[in-house]
Design a protein around this motif. Structure first.
Motif, PDB file in Angstrom:
ATOM      1  N   GLN A 221     -32.798  82.468-102.262  1.00  8.51           N
ATOM      2  CA  GLN A 221     -31.583  83.176-101.840  1.00  8.51           C
ATOM      3  C   GLN A 221     -31.708  84.671-102.072  1.00  8.51           C
ATOM      4  OE1 GLN A 221     -28.544  81.143-104.075  1.00  8.51           O
ATOM      5  NE2 GLN A 221     -28.292  79.503-102.559  1.00  8.51           N
ATOM      6  N   ARG A 222     -32.319  85.048-103.210  1.00  7.53           N
ATOM      7  CA  ARG A 222     -32.527  86.479-103.477  1.00  7.53           C
ATOM      8  C   ARG A 222     -33.462  87.086-102.444  1.00  7.53           C
ATOM      9  NH1 ARG A 222     -32.996  84.751-108.905  1.00  7.53           N
ATOM     10  NH2 ARG A 222     -35.254  85.025-108.815  1.00  7.53           N
ATOM     11  N   LEU A 223     -34.512  86.349-102.107  1.00  2.00           N
ATOM     12  CA  LEU A 223     -35.448  86.847-101.097  1.00  2.00           C
ATOM     13  C   LEU A 223     -34.773  86.983 -99.742  1.00  2.00           C
ATOM     14  CD1 LEU A 223     -38.685  84.837-101.992  1.00  2.00           C
ATOM     15  CD2 LEU A 223     -38.361  87.302-102.196  1.00  2.00           C
ATOM     16  N   ASP A 224     -33.984  85.965 -99.373  1.00  2.06           N
ATOM     17  CA  ASP A 224     -33.295  86.000 -98.076  1.00  2.06           C
ATOM     18  C   ASP A 224     -32.332  87.176 -98.006  1.00  2.06           C
ATOM     19  OD1 ASP A 224     -34.659  83.770 -97.231  1.00  2.06           O
ATOM     20  OD2 ASP A 224     -33.040  82.358 -97.701  1.00  2.06           O
ATOM     21  N   SER A 225     -31.697  87.494 -99.145  1.00  6.00           N
ATOM     22  CA  SER A 225     -30.724  88.585 -99.149  1.00  6.00           C
ATOM     23  C   SER A 225     -31.381  89.941 -98.961  1.00  6.00           C
ATOM     24  CB  SER A 225     -29.932  88.578-100.464  1.00  6.00           C
ATOM     25  OG  SER A 225     -30.748  88.957-101.553  1.00  6.00           O
ATOM     26  N   THR A 226     -32.702  90.040 -99.204  1.00  7.91           N
ATOM     27  CA  THR A 226     -33.400  91.311 -99.052  1.00  7.91           C
ATOM     28  C   THR A 226     -34.083  91.442 -97.694  1.00  7.91           C
ATOM     29  OG1 THR A 226     -35.475  90.461-100.010  1.00  7.91           O
ATOM     30  CG2 THR A 226     -33.855  91.404-101.535  1.00  7.91           C
ATOM     31  N   ARG A 227     -33.994  90.404 -96.867  1.00 10.26           N
ATOM     32  CA  ARG A 227     -34.640  90.466 -95.546  1.00 10.26           C
ATOM     33  C   ARG A 227     -33.924  91.488 -94.677  1.00 10.26           C
ATOM     34  NH1 ARG A 227     -34.649  85.496 -94.362  1.00 10.26           N
ATOM     35  NH2 ARG A 227     -36.849  85.010 -94.698  1.00 10.26           N
ATOM     36  N   ILE A 228     -34.683  92.352 -94.016  1.00 13.61           N
ATOM     37  CA  ILE A 228     -34.121  93.397 -93.171  1.00 13.61           C
ATOM     38  C   ILE A 228     -34.015  92.878 -91.740  1.00 13.61           C
ATOM     39  CG2 ILE A 228     -34.412  95.745 -92.310  1.00 13.61           C
ATOM     40  CD1 ILE A 228     -36.143  96.289 -94.804  1.00 13.61           C
ATOM     41  N   ASP A 229     -32.828  93.004 -91.157  1.00  9.72           N
ATOM     42  CA  ASP A 229     -32.595  92.641 -89.761  1.00  9.72           C
ATOM     43  C   ASP A 229     -32.804  93.902 -88.929  1.00  9.72           C
ATOM     44  OD1 ASP A 229     -31.837  91.543 -87.384  1.00  9.72           O
ATOM     45  OD2 ASP A 229     -29.699  91.403 -87.866  1.00  9.72           O
ATOM     46  N   TRP A 230     -33.968  94.009 -88.294  1.00  6.36           N
ATOM     47  CA  TRP A 230     -34.368  95.255 -87.655  1.00  6.36           C
ATOM     48  C   TRP A 230     -33.634  95.472 -86.344  1.00  6.36           C
ATOM     49  CZ3 TRP A 230     -36.300  98.768 -90.488  1.00  6.36           C
ATOM     50  CH2 TRP A 230     -37.077  98.425 -91.599  1.00  6.36           C
ATOM     51  N   ARG A 231     -32.584  96.279 -86.426  1.00  8.65           N
ATOM     52  CA  ARG A 231     -31.730  96.612 -85.282  1.00  8.65           C
ATOM     53  C   ARG A 231     -30.946  97.869 -85.653  1.00  8.65           C
ATOM     54  NH1 ARG A 231     -26.781  95.523 -87.073  1.00  8.65           N
ATOM     55  NH2 ARG A 231     -26.528  93.972 -88.730  1.00  8.65           N
ATOM     56  N   ASP A 232     -30.143  98.365 -84.706  1.00 10.58           N
ATOM     57  CA  ASP A 232     -29.251  99.468 -85.012  1.00 10.58           C
ATOM     58  C   ASP A 232     -28.291  99.045 -86.116  1.00 10.58           C
ATOM     59  OD1 ASP A 232     -28.165 102.191 -83.973  1.00 10.58           O
ATOM     60  OD2 ASP A 232     -26.375 100.938 -84.151  1.00 10.58           O
ATOM     61  N   GLY A 233     -28.224  99.843 -87.188  1.00  7.08           N
ATOM     62  CA  GLY A 233     -27.379  99.497 -88.328  1.00  7.08           C
ATOM     63  C   GLY A 233     -28.108  98.838 -89.476  1.00  7.08           C
ATOM     64  N   ALA A 234     -29.395  98.540 -89.312  1.00  8.66           N
ATOM     65  CA  ALA A 234     -30.186  97.953 -90.409  1.00  8.66           C
ATOM     66  C   ALA A 234     -30.221  98.924 -91.585  1.00  8.66           C
ATOM     67  CB  ALA A 234     -31.603  97.646 -89.929  1.00  8.66           C
ATOM     68  N   THR A 235     -30.328  98.379 -92.781  1.00  8.20           N
ATOM     69  CA  THR A 235     -30.397  99.224 -93.974  1.00  8.20           C
ATOM     70  C   THR A 235     -31.596  98.842 -94.834  1.00  8.20           C
ATOM     71  OG1 THR A 235     -28.948  97.770 -95.269  1.00  8.20           O
ATOM     72  CG2 THR A 235     -27.891  99.563 -94.037  1.00  8.20           C
ATOM     73  N   PHE A 236     -32.145  99.840 -95.507  1.00  2.00           N
ATOM     74  CA  PHE A 236     -33.205  99.618 -96.481  1.00  2.00           C
ATOM     75  C   PHE A 236     -33.157 100.767 -97.475  1.00  2.00           C
ATOM     76  CE2 PHE A 236     -35.142 101.951 -92.961  1.00  2.00           C
ATOM     77  CZ  PHE A 236     -35.734 103.025 -93.608  1.00  2.00           C
ATOM     78  N   ASP A 237     -33.809 100.585 -98.616  1.00  5.33           N
ATOM     79  CA  ASP A 237     -33.834 101.630 -99.640  1.00  5.33           C
ATOM     80  C   ASP A 237     -35.005 102.574 -99.416  1.00  5.33           C
ATOM     81  OD1 ASP A 237     -31.584 100.714-100.849  1.00  5.33           O
ATOM     82  OD2 ASP A 237     -32.573  99.906-102.630  1.00  5.33           O
ATOM     83  N   PHE A 238     -34.731 103.855 -99.577  1.00  6.58           N
ATOM     84  CA  PHE A 238     -35.770 104.880 -99.574  1.00  6.58           C
ATOM     85  C   PHE A 238     -35.548 105.731-100.816  1.00  6.58           C
ATOM     86  CE2 PHE A 238     -36.920 109.314 -98.211  1.00  6.58           C
ATOM     87  CZ  PHE A 238     -38.298 109.144 -98.320  1.00  6.58           C
ATOM     88  N   LEU A 239     -36.540 105.761-101.709  1.00  9.89           N
ATOM     89  CA  LEU A 239     -36.434 106.432-103.008  1.00  9.89           C
ATOM     90  C   LEU A 239     -35.214 105.950-103.786  1.00  9.89           C
ATOM     91  CD1 LEU A 239     -37.485 110.081-102.080  1.00  9.89           C
ATOM     92  CD2 LEU A 239     -38.910 108.186-102.874  1.00  9.89           C
ATOM     93  N   GLY A 240     -34.952 104.639-103.674  1.00  9.68           N
ATOM     94  CA  GLY A 240     -33.905 104.009-104.467  1.00  9.68           C
ATOM     95  C   GLY A 240     -32.507 104.145-103.919  1.00  9.68           C
ATOM     96  N   GLU A 241     -32.347 104.778-102.748  1.00  9.47           N
ATOM     97  CA  GLU A 241     -31.028 104.963-102.155  1.00  9.47           C
ATOM     98  C   GLU A 241     -31.015 104.372-100.747  1.00  9.47           C
ATOM     99  OE1 GLU A 241     -28.395 106.140-103.619  1.00  9.47           O
ATOM    100  OE2 GLU A 241     -29.372 106.750-105.494  1.00  9.47           O
ATOM    101  N   PRO A 242     -29.878 103.782-100.330  1.00 10.34           N
ATOM    102  CA  PRO A 242     -29.837 103.124 -99.018  1.00 10.34           C
ATOM    103  C   PRO A 242     -29.931 104.111 -97.857  1.00 10.34           C
ATOM    104  CG  PRO A 242     -27.646 103.162-100.019  1.00 10.34           C
ATOM    105  CD  PRO A 242     -28.600 103.644-101.066  1.00 10.34           C
ATOM    106  N   VAL A 243     -30.615 103.685 -96.816  1.00 12.80           N
ATOM    107  CA  VAL A 243     -30.735 104.427 -95.560  1.00 12.80           C
ATOM    108  C   VAL A 243     -30.314 103.481 -94.440  1.00 12.80           C
ATOM    109  CG1 VAL A 243     -32.362 105.460 -93.921  1.00 12.80           C
ATOM    110  CG2 VAL A 243     -32.561 105.960 -96.353  1.00 12.80           C
TER     111      VAL A 243
END
Length: 233
Positions: A57-79
């Motif tokens: 579940q933790r792994l699934d929660s970190t999966r990135i859905d690559w589309r407009d509006g997707a989010t990921f961390d860059f230098l520890g802050e969300p982008v």
């Protein structure tokens, strides 16, 4: 329910993974003995199944859905990813900070609004890899003089199990996805690999070398192990 397999082995074996429980037993063991072993190990099996489910579940929660509006961390802050076909950004991407007035960071990609997930992912990865090379070079140049060493080549790695490595000739390899983490964590890995140019093992003298430039390396090392990396697929 569990997967059951007869095998050339001496004992009954239990393996708990993402797919559930697998049981392997010698060919001569009766099914009633397999069931008895299961009952005996029931508490351990249930605990491991729960741990595996939580981990998945933790792994699934970190999966990135690559589309407009997707989010990921860059230098520890969300982008947040925004597809912006109106502009031809240098390198096809631009980090926009605070454009919406609230300080949020937006990665604008020069892609059509109907771009597929693979296109979005590859464009974001290309931008992140450029940032990784820039940041790693800056931090290598920062720590190398303090450690009294010289590095001569930086390679970006995508290794499955290692964040970095160093060779005696001054070559440094660093996993490009370290840029998901905060800068202090990146500094720890950079200092770790540069310290190997002085001490090529993990002896007490090596850790003293790391500590001389990153005094809180214990805490940063633990964070590197415990924090969840975003899943890219």
């Amino acid at each position: 329910a569990y997967e059951f397999t007869r095998a050339q082995r001496r004992t009954i074996g239990f393996v708990v993974g993402a797919g559930g429980l697998s049981v392997r037993a010698p060919r001569w063991v009766a099914l009633r003995d397999v069931d008895a072993a299961l009952q005996e190990k029931a508490e351990w099996i249930v605990r491991k199944l729960d741990e595996s489910r939580e981990r998945q579940q933790r792994l699934d929660s970190t999966r990135i859905d690559w589309r407009d509006g997707a989010t990921f961390d860059f230098l520890g802050e969300p982008v947040t990813v925004r597809l912006d076909p109106r502009h031809g950004f240098v390198g096809g991407a631009m980090l926009d900070t605070g454009a919406d007035g609230n300080g949020d960071r937006v990665l604008r990609l020069a892609l059509a609004g109907n771009a597929g997930s693979t296109q979005v992912r590859d464009a974001a990865q290309a931008w992140l890899m450029r940032q990784a090379r820039r940041i790693f070079t800056e931090r290598l140049d920062h720590f190398a003089p303090r450690l009294g060493v010289r590095w001569n080549k930086l390679s970006l790695s995508n290794a499955a199990t290692r964040w970095g490595s160093a060779s005696a000739d001054g070559g440094i390899r660093l996993h490009w996805r370290l840029v998901h983490f905060r800068m202090p964590v990146i500094d720890y890995v950079v200092a770790h690999e540069l310290s190997h140019l002085r001490v090529m093992d993990h002896s007490p003298r090596f850790w003293e070398t790391v500590e001389s430039v990153v005094p809180d390396y214990h805490q940063l090392r633990r964070q590197l192990k415990e924090e969840q990396m975003p899943r890219w697929s």
